[in-house]
Write a protein that holds these residues in place. Structure first.
Motif, PDB file in Angstrom:
ATOM      1  N   LYS A  54      28.617  45.671  29.898  1.00 28.53           N
ATOM      2  CA  LYS A  54      29.644  45.835  30.929  1.00 28.53           C
ATOM      3  C   LYS A  54      29.779  44.542  31.731  1.00 28.53           C
ATOM      4  O   LYS A  54      28.779  43.979  32.182  1.00 28.53           O
ATOM      5  CB  LYS A  54      29.279  46.994  31.849  1.00 28.53           C
ATOM      6  N   GLY A 103      31.537  42.944  35.074  1.00 30.27           N
ATOM      7  CA  GLY A 103      32.200  43.278  36.322  1.00 30.27           C
ATOM      8  C   GLY A 103      33.331  42.310  36.636  1.00 30.27           C
ATOM      9  O   GLY A 103      33.525  41.300  35.946  1.00 30.27           O
ATOM     10  N   SER A 135      35.641  45.616  33.926  1.00 30.57           N
ATOM     11  CA  SER A 135      36.292  45.960  35.191  1.00 30.57           C
ATOM     12  C   SER A 135      37.593  45.171  35.282  1.00 30.57           C
ATOM     13  O   SER A 135      37.879  44.329  34.433  1.00 30.57           O
ATOM     14  CB  SER A 135      35.403  45.575  36.371  1.00 30.57           C
ATOM     15  N   PHE A 190      35.615  52.365  35.040  1.00 22.42           N
ATOM     16  CA  PHE A 190      36.133  52.894  36.307  1.00 22.42           C
ATOM     17  C   PHE A 190      37.097  54.066  36.195  1.00 22.42           C
ATOM     18  O   PHE A 190      37.347  54.755  37.157  1.00 22.42           O
ATOM     19  CB  PHE A 190      36.805  51.724  37.026  1.00 22.42           C
ATOM     20  N   ARG A 246      34.422  53.229  43.856  1.00 20.32           N
ATOM     21  CA  ARG A 246      34.368  51.777  43.744  1.00 20.32           C
ATOM     22  C   ARG A 246      33.107  51.350  42.987  1.00 20.32           C
ATOM     23  O   ARG A 246      32.037  51.925  43.176  1.00 20.32           O
ATOM     24  CB  ARG A 246      34.426  51.107  45.122  1.00 20.32           C
ATOM     25  N   SER A 248      32.673  51.079  37.122  1.00 24.88           N
ATOM     26  CA  SER A 248      32.531  50.637  35.723  1.00 24.88           C
ATOM     27  C   SER A 248      31.077  50.671  35.267  1.00 24.88           C
ATOM     28  O   SER A 248      30.802  50.819  34.069  1.00 24.88           O
ATOM     29  CB  SER A 248      33.072  49.213  35.542  1.00 24.88           C
TER      30      SER A 248
HETATM   31  N1  PHD Z   1      37.519  47.465  39.589  1.00 24.39           N
HETATM   32  C1  PHD Z   1      36.821  48.565  40.215  1.00 24.39           C
HETATM   33  C2  PHD Z   1      35.703  49.090  39.338  1.00 24.39           C
HETATM   34  C3  PHD Z   1      34.470  48.243  39.217  1.00 24.39           C
HETATM   35  O1  PHD Z   1      33.454  48.716  38.736  1.00 24.39           O
HETATM   36  O2  PHD Z   1      34.520  46.987  39.631  1.00 24.39           O
HETATM   37  P1  PHD Z   1      33.242  45.955  39.619  1.00 24.39           P
HETATM   38  O3  PHD Z   1      32.511  46.117  38.293  1.00 24.39           O
HETATM   39  O4  PHD Z   1      33.867  44.589  39.746  1.00 24.39           O
HETATM   40  O5  PHD Z   1      32.346  46.312  40.780  1.00 24.39           O
HETATM   41  C4  PHD Z   1      36.356  48.198  41.607  1.00 24.39           C
HETATM   42  O6  PHD Z   1      36.643  47.109  42.059  1.00 24.39           O
HETATM   43  O7  PHD Z   1      35.766  49.025  42.252  1.00 24.39           O
END
Ligand code: PHD
Ligand code: ADP
Length: 544
Positions: A96, A98, A128, A269, A284, A287
């Motif tokens: 994964k 981010g 993400s 997400f 939030r 992901s």
């Molecule tokens: N894009 C979504 C989901 C996420 O998991 O983001 P990140 O992996 O950048 O925390 C968020 O900003 O909440």
């Protein structure tokens, strides 16, 4: 905003709450190879005997024209190949990345290179949204203006830089513009529309990345999580993954793989509400949860979450920059850390990993050589005192004292039922409006004192040594003249939480960090517990 509650019954006992739901496999098998490894064409290696089924190059990562299927077609009559089919059907890990890992076109290239450094793996990729896209989409929605336009130009720029066919994203950008116009017209942004709006972030990033992998000769296939079986509750902005997700996702990914192998690139997400069938989001940072869900669904060997830090650290590096990586964590520790506010992991993300017994590795996509953090069911805790310090800011503390209208048991039951009725967890309250309702209800049975501007400092570690942790923590805070306003030990036995004034909290974290992590090995103090006069217990026993 978050809330902590201190409940005082009329016999003056006080109770502090710290809930958390709780709950596997072997140690990880992945080893990081820092240098990029060139692809070898698909081939089987071994001693030439028919029992050889070891695959050298993850077929999913292989460019070129020879597909696994073609290779299998050629060899399918042999016993060895039927074993290969079993072997090859299995993805090995989920990776994964981010938002910070895929913020720009340059970063997308680097992440693709990183994925290719594991040619022996068959990964599922979870992405993400790029950089701050989710925040920008929310902003655009909230302003109900075409803030999406500047956002779209960034995405168009990325597509141009990666030399991908613009049609990969054009229809999505048009749809996004339409949506923003609709929101502007309706002057309303429901939670359901918010989820649909932010879903464009992940839908776009995954399409761009999959198109880029295909462009460089690595066969990839994009998936929208809500189309492949990620079923959630209909709690928009905070959907909970339902059990039906696991078999559905496994079936879809394996079936497609067997039909036509390609690296799956899945939106993080996002999910689909089981009643509404509308797009939902997992909260939030969700992901991480998408990745661990896929890990459990496919029974993978390892779940990797790639961030912009060298793993889970001893505290948030933005609060205190001398934070250092924690090499090993248990699922319980990681869950507690996330639950109490460490942004590095989604609070629910450890659950599928724990249930599936799948190790989670937290790595830095900007510094892949760093070993990162490995999270497993158990670890050697004998020398562990403290693991990490977490700060949750902007907390409101409720002091609830009984007005003696109810007996103690009835009083506590009533207090908790008020929180339950309003669907508010004792530790976390989302808005002050919710708090007003709580106070209104509680005041019918109690005297309520509401103290705003507080912070929860959670000490995550080995609560077997709670006396040592508390002795140190209180000494540090006393030296700084800090008054601790509430203390709570989590039921999970890995966390002690202290409430202090928000304004003093960062200074407290810094001082605690210095004392626990920068002033020698605390585990030495664990060898001989001391008595009040400072004499080691064993010395006393010898004298007797
Ligand atoms: N894009 C979504 C989901 C996420 O998991 O983001 P990140 O992996 O950048 O925390 C968020 O900003 O909440
Ligand atoms: N204990 C901690 N260890 C590591 N990072 C932390 C910790 N607490 C907070 N953070 C923050 O979490 C960030 C990484 O999480 P996040 O931004 O969600 O990553 P991504 O978007 O790449 O998934 C770090 O940049 C750091 O600021």
């Amino acid at each position: 905003m978050a809330a902590a509650a201190r409940v005082q019954c009329h016999n003056n006992t006080s109770l502090t709450g710290s809930p958390l739901p709780r709950r596997r496999r072997n140690s990880p098998t992945l080893h990081f190879s820092p240098n990029r490894v060139n692809f070898t064409p698909l081939k089987w290696i071994g001693d030439g005997s028919s029992s050889c089924t070891r695959m050298v190059s993850g077929p999913s990562l292989k460019g070129g024209t020879t597909t696994v299927r073609a290779a299998l077609e050629e060899e399918k009559k042999t016993d060895a190949v039927s074993e290969v089919v079993e072997e090859e059907k299995r993805f090995t890990c989920v990776m994964k990345f981010g938002g910070s890992s895929v913020a720009t076109a340059e970063r997308m290239r680097e992440v693709a290179d990183l994925v290719l450094t594991f040619p022996e793996e068959s990964p599922v990729i979870v992405l993400s949204a790029m950089g701050k896209t989710t925040n920008n989409l929310l902003l655009a929605g909230e302003k109900a203006v075409s803030c999406g336009v500047s956002n779209a130009s960034e995405i168009e720029e990325t597509v141009k830089e990666l030399e991908i066919d613009p049609s990969v994203v054009s229809s999505f950008l048009e749809e996004l513009e339409q949506l923003l116009k609709g929101i502007a017209m309706m002057k309303e942004l429901t939670l359901r529309t918010r989820d649909y709006l932010v879903s464009f972030g992940e839908c776009l990033s995954t399409r761009i990345f999959a198109a880029y992998l295909n462009k460089i000769g690595v066969k990839a296939r994009q998936y929208d999580a809500f189309e492949i079986g990620f079923i959630t509750t209909d709690d928009f902005t905070n959907g909970d993954i339902l059990e039906a997700t696991y078999p559905a996702v496994a079936k879809r990914l394996y079936d497609d793989w067997m039909d036509d192998p390609a690296v799956p690139v899945v939106t993080g997400f996002l999910g689909k509400g089981w009643k509404t069938c509308a797009v939902t989001t997992l909260g939030r940072g969700g992901s991480d949860l998408t990745a661990t869900t896929i890990g459990k669904a496919l029974g993978l060997q390892e779940i990797q979450v790639w961030k912009d830090v060298d793993g889970v650290l001893t505290c948030d590096p933005t609060i205190y920059k001398r934070a250092t990586p924690v090499p090993f964590l248990t699922f319980d520790e990681a869950a507690e850390l996330a639950y109490f506010g460490a942004q590095v992991l989604h609070p629910q993300s450890m659950r599928p990993a724990r249930e599936g017994g799948i190790p989670v590795r937290v790595k830095n996509s900007y510094n892949p050589k760093a070993p990162g953090t490995i999270i497993t069911k158990t670890r050697d805790m004998t020398k562990t005192v403290l693991t990490s310090i977490v700060l949750k800011r902007n907390v409101t503390m409720l002091d609830i004292a009984s007005t003696r209208m109810l007996g103690q048991v009835g009083f506590l039951a009533k207090v908790f039922s008020i929180f339950e009725d309003l669907e508010i967890s004792v530790d976390v309250v989302a808005t002050s409006e919710e708090l007003d309702h709580v106070v209104e209800e509680l005041e019918k049975i109690a005297v309520v004192n509401l103290a705003k501007g507080r912070a929860i400092i959670s000490l995550i570690g080995n609560v077997q040594h709670s006396s040592l942790i508390l002795e140190r923590a209180f000494h540090v805070l006393w030296t700084k003249g800090i008054n601790v306003q509430m203390i709570s030990q989590g039921a999970s036995k890995v966390n002690i939480s202290l409430i202090v004034n928000d304004a003093e909290a960062e200074g407290c974290v810094e001082a605690l960090h210095k004392s626990f992590f920068e002033s020698g090995d605390l585990s030495e103090l664990l060898i001989q517990p001391r008595l009040g006069n400072g004499s080691p217990v064993r010395a006393m026993q010898v004298e007797n």
